[in-house]
Design an enzyme around this catalytic site. Structure first.
Site, PDB file in Angstrom:
ATOM      1  N   ASP A  12       0.647  -1.038   0.143  1.00 17.96           N
ATOM      2  CA  ASP A  12      -0.033  -0.020   0.021  1.00 17.96           C
ATOM      3  C   ASP A  12       0.837   1.314   0.018  1.00 17.96           C
ATOM      4  OD1 ASP A  12      -2.441   1.934   0.707  1.00 17.96           O
ATOM      5  OD2 ASP A  12      -3.361  -0.186   0.896  1.00 17.96           O
TER       6      ASP A  12
ATOM      7  N   SER B 133     -11.035  -1.133  -1.218  1.00 15.94           N
ATOM      8  CA  SER B 133      -9.728  -1.101  -0.490  1.00 15.94           C
ATOM      9  C   SER B 133      -9.943  -1.706   1.173  1.00 15.94           C
ATOM     10  CB  SER B 133      -8.923   0.041  -0.335  1.00 15.94           C
ATOM     11  OG  SER B 133      -8.431   0.550  -1.536  1.00 15.94           O
TER      12      SER B 133
ATOM     13  N   HIS C  62      -3.624   6.150   3.337  1.00 19.08           N
ATOM     14  CA  HIS C  62      -4.478   4.796   2.907  1.00 19.08           C
ATOM     15  C   HIS C  62      -3.892   3.554   3.400  1.00 19.08           C
ATOM     16  CE1 HIS C  62      -5.906   1.729   0.112  1.00 19.08           C
ATOM     17  NE2 HIS C  62      -6.915   2.321  -0.116  1.00 19.08           N
TER      18      HIS C  62
END
Length: 364
Positions: free
Chosen positions: A88, A287, A133
């Site tokens: 990520d 996600s 994120h």
């Protein structure tokens, strides 16, 4: 083949909904904490289910909308340390919710050694997260399985081309496979397949590593080959492709779908989790849904290390709760159910000795 920058929509759509700290108007967790503390037999601290870093996806008061997590913690015993590689944007190394879960293959986790950063030409051991994120996704995995170990592998560079980000992804995936992690959570992807990426994921398949992949956020039917989203669309036996649903059990508008290509749905709308700055915030997308599935896979693998990736995959899909609204969009119209998955894992585990004995006789 090149993946354009827009293929990182799984990330960019999600982070736009991030907010800092506790949102105005959000219910105070105090009453819920008292409620869940009354339940005996939980393996983990009950207030984790409704903490500042938790979401409706694990809230025991959300009934059918959540992943039904609480009872999966009852009588849980860790029989194996499980490592989930989160490929990520990095991680906040000292985040109060995640600091104790960071795993490094070599040495001891520290401010100078807390994963791998492949986002630049020279790899380093400090995958810092300026985007948010990766920290958010790692927080969701931890919220499902509080004792999980997170190997943070950073691939995303906002200044890099789509091709460069793909190359960084491949380096991160290769490292995860070389380190023999148990689960790889990859909440990104794009419309172009990669021969090298596929080769690495096939190697993961041979090693028994489970890949949990986002279906993507283009609101497309990825059963149609022209809408394929990779790595979710490679179709390997070790990949679980995840779509996203909201609290009303509707597939969210941005989520990709496909009755043959998207294996399961999980919570993915306004999910609260950890964000950089030691805070909590909201993000939306496949996600987030992917991270819930990774957490359940890790929970099962830790309790039942004797189960292979194919068995865990089948258990998660077979135990899913059927939702009419998902028909035609999700394989089997199923949503993630942690308690049913852990229960089914126990049943399958109990039958393994008998199955092994039967095979031994048959091969004699």
């Amino acid at each position: 083949m090149m993946r354009p920058v827009k293929s990182l929509l799984t990330i960019s759509l999600s982070v736009l909904l991030a907010t800092s700290s506790w949102a105005a108007g959000t219910q105070s967790p105090a009453s819920s904490v008292q409620l869940v503390k009354a339940d005996a037999g939980l393996a983990f601290t009950a207030d984790l289910l409704v903490s500042r870093f938790a979401s409706w996806g694990i809230d025991p008061e959300k009934n059918l909308a959540s992943i039904n997590l609480k009872d999966s913690w009852k009588n849980f015993r860790k029989n194996k340390e499980v490592v989930v590689a989160v490929v990520d944007t990095g991680i906040q190394q000292d985040h109060p919710f995640l600091a104790g879960n960071i795993y490094v293959p070599n040495g001891k986790a520290s401010s100078g050694n807390y994963g791998m950063d492949f986002s630049n030409e020279r790899a380093t051991n400090t995958p810092s997260d300026s985007h948010g994120h990766g920290t958010h996704v790692a927080g969701i995995v931890k919220s499902v399985f509080p004792e999980v170990k997170i190997l943070a592998l950073k691939y995303y560079n906002p200044k890099a081309s789509g091709q460069k980000n793909l190359e960084s992804t491949i380096r991160a995936l290769r490292y995860a496979v070389e380190m023999n992690v148990d689960v790889i959570n990859y909440s990104g992807g794009g419309p172009e397949a990669s021969v090298e990426e596929l080769r690495i994921l096939k190697e993961a398949e041979k090693k028994g590593i489970l890949i949990i992949a986002a279906a993507g956020n283009e609101h497309s039917n990825i059963d149609d080959k022209k809408n394929a989203y990779y790595p979710a669309s490679y179709g390997l036996s070790n990949i679980i492709t995840v779509g996203a649903h909201d609290e009303n059990l509707q597939i969210i508008p941005s989520s990709n779908y496909g009755k043959n290509s998207v294996d399961i749905a999980a919570p993915g709308y306004r999910i609260r989790s950890a964000i950089p700055g030691s805070g909590a915030g909201y993000m939306t997308g496949t996600s987030q849904a992917t991270a819930f599935v990774s957490g359940v896979a890790a929970l099962i693998k830790s309790k039942h290390p004797e189960l292979g990736f194919d068995q865990i995959r089948n258990i998660i899909l077979s135990s899913s709760l059927k939702v009419k609204n998902f028909e035609g969009k999700i394989l089997g119209a199923g949503k993630l159910d942690a308690t049913k998955a852990v229960e089914l894992a126990g049943t399958v585990s109990e039958k393994l000795p008998a199955l092994a004995a039967t095979r031994a006789v048959a091969n004699h």
